[in-house]
Design a protein around this motif. Structure first.
Motif, short mmCIF file in Angstrom:
data_model
loop_
_atom_site.label_atom_id
_atom_site.label_comp_id
_atom_site.label_asym_id
_atom_site.label_seq_id
_atom_site.Cartn_x
_atom_site.Cartn_y
_atom_site.Cartn_z
N PHE A 233 17.98 -15.30 32.25
CA PHE A 233 18.43 -14.06 32.50
C PHE A 233 19.41 -13.63 31.21
CE2 PHE A 233 17.73 -14.91 36.93
CZ PHE A 233 17.81 -13.84 37.76
N ARG A 234 19.71 -14.66 30.46
CA ARG A 234 20.43 -14.43 29.11
C ARG A 234 21.67 -13.59 29.51
NH1 ARG A 234 20.52 -17.82 27.93
NH2 ARG A 234 20.93 -17.27 25.58
N VAL A 235 22.65 -14.04 30.27
CA VAL A 235 23.73 -13.43 30.30
C VAL A 235 25.08 -14.35 30.25
CG1 VAL A 235 23.49 -13.16 32.76
CG2 VAL A 235 25.10 -11.53 31.79
N GLY B 259 23.82 -14.02 26.98
CA GLY B 259 24.16 -15.52 27.14
C GLY B 259 25.12 -15.96 26.14
N THR B 260 25.67 -17.47 26.54
CA THR B 260 26.81 -17.39 25.58
C THR B 260 26.41 -17.53 24.22
OG1 THR B 260 26.50 -19.77 26.16
CG2 THR B 260 27.84 -18.82 27.44
N SER B 261 25.05 -17.79 23.86
CA SER B 261 24.61 -17.69 22.53
C SER B 261 24.79 -16.54 21.82
CB SER B 261 23.05 -18.08 22.36
OG SER B 261 22.69 -19.06 23.35
N GLY B 262 24.53 -15.56 22.59
CA GLY B 262 25.10 -14.03 22.07
C GLY B 262 26.43 -14.05 21.68
N PHE C 195 26.40 -17.66 32.80
CA PHE C 195 25.87 -17.78 34.02
C PHE C 195 24.99 -18.68 34.01
CE2 PHE C 195 27.80 -13.63 34.18
CZ PHE C 195 28.66 -13.61 35.25
N SER C 196 24.32 -19.41 32.81
CA SER C 196 23.11 -20.02 32.66
C SER C 196 23.38 -21.45 33.51
CB SER C 196 22.94 -20.54 31.21
OG SER C 196 22.41 -19.46 30.58
N LYS C 197 24.39 -22.15 33.32
CA LYS C 197 24.48 -23.51 33.90
C LYS C 197 24.78 -23.60 35.04
CE LYS C 197 23.43 -24.66 29.27
NZ LYS C 197 22.23 -25.29 28.97
N THR C 198 25.90 -22.83 35.39
CA THR C 198 26.43 -23.06 36.84
C THR C 198 25.53 -22.43 37.73
OG1 THR C 198 28.48 -22.74 35.60
CG2 THR C 198 28.61 -22.57 38.23
N VAL D 29 36.98 -21.72 22.99
CA VAL D 29 36.85 -22.73 23.70
C VAL D 29 35.63 -22.48 24.51
CG1 VAL D 29 37.66 -24.42 25.71
CG2 VAL D 29 39.39 -23.61 23.87
N ASP D 30 34.58 -23.01 24.55
CA ASP D 30 33.14 -22.98 25.22
C ASP D 30 33.45 -23.55 26.66
OD1 ASP D 30 30.72 -22.99 26.18
OD2 ASP D 30 29.82 -23.84 24.39
N GLU D 31 33.54 -22.59 27.73
CA GLU D 31 33.72 -23.40 28.80
C GLU D 31 32.45 -23.25 29.71
OE1 GLU D 31 37.42 -21.40 30.43
OE2 GLU D 31 38.55 -22.66 29.09
N ILE D 32 31.17 -23.16 29.09
CA ILE D 32 29.94 -23.06 30.05
C ILE D 32 29.97 -23.80 31.30
CG2 ILE D 32 28.41 -24.10 28.40
CD1 ILE D 32 26.35 -21.81 28.97
N TYR D 33 30.43 -25.09 30.78
CA TYR D 33 30.24 -26.05 32.05
C TYR D 33 31.39 -26.27 32.80
CZ TYR D 33 26.01 -27.64 29.39
OH TYR D 33 24.89 -27.69 28.63
N LYS D 34 32.26 -25.44 32.78
CA LYS D 34 33.82 -25.59 33.26
C LYS D 34 33.53 -25.68 34.73
CE LYS D 34 38.24 -24.34 33.81
NZ LYS D 34 38.16 -24.31 35.23
N GLY E 159 28.42 -32.75 18.81
CA GLY E 159 28.32 -31.57 19.57
C GLY E 159 27.50 -30.68 19.55
N TYR E 160 27.53 -29.55 20.29
CA TYR E 160 26.28 -28.64 20.67
C TYR E 160 25.81 -28.10 19.21
CZ TYR E 160 24.18 -24.50 22.54
OH TYR E 160 22.92 -23.45 22.85
N PRO E 161 24.72 -28.32 19.04
CA PRO E 161 24.16 -27.99 17.64
C PRO E 161 24.25 -26.64 17.22
CG PRO E 161 22.11 -28.36 18.96
CD PRO E 161 23.55 -28.79 19.69
N SER F 104 31.86 -31.20 27.57
CA SER F 104 31.07 -30.89 26.22
C SER F 104 29.44 -31.39 26.41
CB SER F 104 31.67 -31.66 24.97
OG SER F 104 31.34 -33.00 25.13
N ASN F 105 28.80 -30.82 25.62
CA ASN F 105 27.68 -31.17 25.55
C ASN F 105 27.36 -31.81 24.14
OD1 ASN F 105 24.58 -31.36 25.14
ND2 ASN F 105 24.22 -29.35 25.27
N PRO F 106 27.09 -33.20 23.99
CA PRO F 106 26.05 -34.01 24.91
C PRO F 106 27.22 -35.02 25.62
CG PRO F 106 26.35 -34.90 22.58
CD PRO F 106 27.17 -33.82 22.51
C1 LIG Z 1 27.73 -26.21 25.06
C2 LIG Z 1 26.84 -25.20 25.33
N1 LIG Z 1 27.30 -23.87 25.01
C3 LIG Z 1 26.21 -22.94 24.89
C4 LIG Z 1 25.12 -23.24 25.55
C5 LIG Z 1 24.05 -21.70 25.31
O1 LIG Z 1 23.82 -21.29 26.67
P1 LIG Z 1 23.32 -19.82 27.01
O2 LIG Z 1 23.07 -19.18 25.85
O3 LIG Z 1 22.28 -19.88 27.87
O4 LIG Z 1 24.51 -19.18 27.69
C6 LIG Z 1 24.59 -24.38 25.70
C7 LIG Z 1 23.33 -24.23 25.99
O5 LIG Z 1 22.80 -25.66 26.35
C8 LIG Z 1 25.42 -25.54 25.82
O6 LIG Z 1 25.22 -26.47 26.20
#
Ligand SMILES: Cc1ncc(COP(=O)(O)O)c(C=O)c1O
Length: 384
Positions: A238-240, A98-101, A229-232, A200-205, A123-125, A172-174
């Motif tokens: 799957f955690r990747v 995941g991007t968390s990793g 891959f989580s959001k898009t 730069v966190d582009e998870i929602y890009k 911001g994202y906590p 960004s989240n939120p």
């Molecule tokens: C901005 C942002 N970055 C990263 C993540 C983490 O996503 P994941 O670990 O599933 O890739 C989230 C999840 O809500 C998010 O909102």
């Protein structure tokens, strides 16, 4: 024995607490509308499912390379070439759990008690919490509608910020903020002067609705980009994910990755090999999210919420509840117990104006969103 101080210092995810309360109510037979969690409501594509099955049949169960499967790193390089017209060497691409990793590995490598992580509030906590767990100092920069919730060089200067690392999410989240290329460039230049690093966190890009924006990698090879891959692709479980880093960081990150994770999950990586081939699904998903955003923004404004910035991407609306003169935690608790609508209090995203804001997620079917707004309308009448 007590847990150590750094764990005491981090906050739980309120959104998960609200989700758990909502689930308990559902067990009692109460119908809840979920607009709290940031998890896509659609299923993974047929191609991804088939690839996961194929992986099981082919016994892809062993540890992979610690930097991730070479084929997936090449597929991501290809994605940048096709979508961004940019060559990114697979050698600089690291697959993560995941991007968390990715954030955990980056912070382990870049932060300690002598360093400061800077990020936006709201911001994202996890940025804040992971940095605390890594022993780092933190500096949240309050952002609001005046800058469309963006950190700018001026706001950094105003706070005397000398970031060792600055992380920003775009979208960004939120708040759904999409940073302009110009601001990212300026923030990068500001950091460079002081020897800081930009992530730069582009998870929602790939979930941007009204404008086109290039990856921050097109500005400089020195910028670190995190994506996943989580959001898009609706692959949350799957955690990747992946990150693109300057070449000199690959080895140190690999060393941490080997020790913390050994490797990212094998079947998930294998399934992700197909993620970029489902372009039609992505287009359909984007269209649907935009439709929901437009509907929900309009409805919330008519109910009296304030939304000074139209979110440009992701699937969240950060809305002001000033009108009801109620703390956001109480507001969300009462919305859940009295209207049976789950939303997230601003406190999940920081301290600045947290008491007057709530987050709506529209990663939820349209008929549910419609029902949710009807319930809120009826409930709000009882409290005004
Ligand atoms: C901005 C942002 N970055 C990263 C993540 C983490 O996503 P994941 O670990 O599933 O890739 C989230 C999840 O809500 C998010 O909102």
């Amino acid at each position: 024995m007590r847990v150590v101080e750094r764990v005491e210092r981090i906050k739980p995810f309120y959104v998960m607490e609200f989700l758990e309360i909502a689930k308990a109510k559902e067990k009692e037979g109460i119908d809840i509308i979920h607009m709290e969690v940031g998890e896509p409501d659609f299923d993974v594509s047929k191609e991804i499912k088939e690839k996961a099955h194929e992986g099981i049949e082919k016994n892809i169960f062993h540890y992979t390379h610690s930097l991730g499967m070479v084929e997936l790193r090449e597929a991501i390089s290809e994605y940048y070439r096709n979508v961004e017209g940019l060559y990114v060497s697979p050698e600089r691409i690291i697959i993560t759990s995941g991007t968390s990793g990715a954030f955990l590995l980056l912070f382990l490598c870049l932060l300690d008690q002598t360093k400061t992580l800077v990020f936006s509030d709201p911001g994202y906590p996890c940025y804040r919490n992971l940095a605390i767990l890594c022993g780092s100092k933190i500096l949240p920069i309050p952002v609001d509608e005046k800058t469309n919730y963006m950190i700018t060089p001026e706001s950094l200067e105003a706070f005397g910020a000398k970031p060792d690392v600055l992380v920003l999410a775009s979208p960004s989240n939120p708040t759904g903020t999409v940073y302009t290329e110009e601001i990212i460039r300026e923030v990068y230049e500001y950091l460079k002067e002081g020897g800081g690093i930009l992530i730069v966190d582009e998870i929602y890009k790939d979930l941007i609705y009204d404008c086109e924006i290039k990856t921050a990698l097109s500005i400089s090879d020195e910028i670190i980009v995190v994506n996943g891959f989580s959001k898009t692709h609706a692959m949350t479980g799957f955690r990747v994910g992946w990150m693109v880093v300057p070449s000199h960081l690959v080895k140190p990150i690999q060393k941490c990755s080997q020790n913390v994770f050994i490797c990212p999950p094998s079947i998930s990586q294998y399934a992700a090999l197909c993620a970029f081939s489902s372009k039609e699904q992505l287009l359909a998903v984007k269209k649907e999210f935009k439709r929901r955003r437009d509907f929900l923004v309009k409805e919330l404004l008519s109910l009296g919420f304030s939304i000074p910035y139209l979110p440009q991407g992701a699937f969240y609306i950060y809305a002001g509840i000033e009108k009801w003169k109620m703390d956001s935690m109480d507001f969300c608790r009462r919305a859940l117990s009295e209207a049976h609508v789950a939303i997230t209090p601003g406190y999940d995203f920081g301290d600045y104006q947290a008491q007057t804001h709530v987050r709506f997620s529209y990663a939820q079917k349209m008929d549910k969103i419609e029902e949710g707004t009807k319930r809120l309308k009826a409930w709000l009448k009882t409290i005004t």
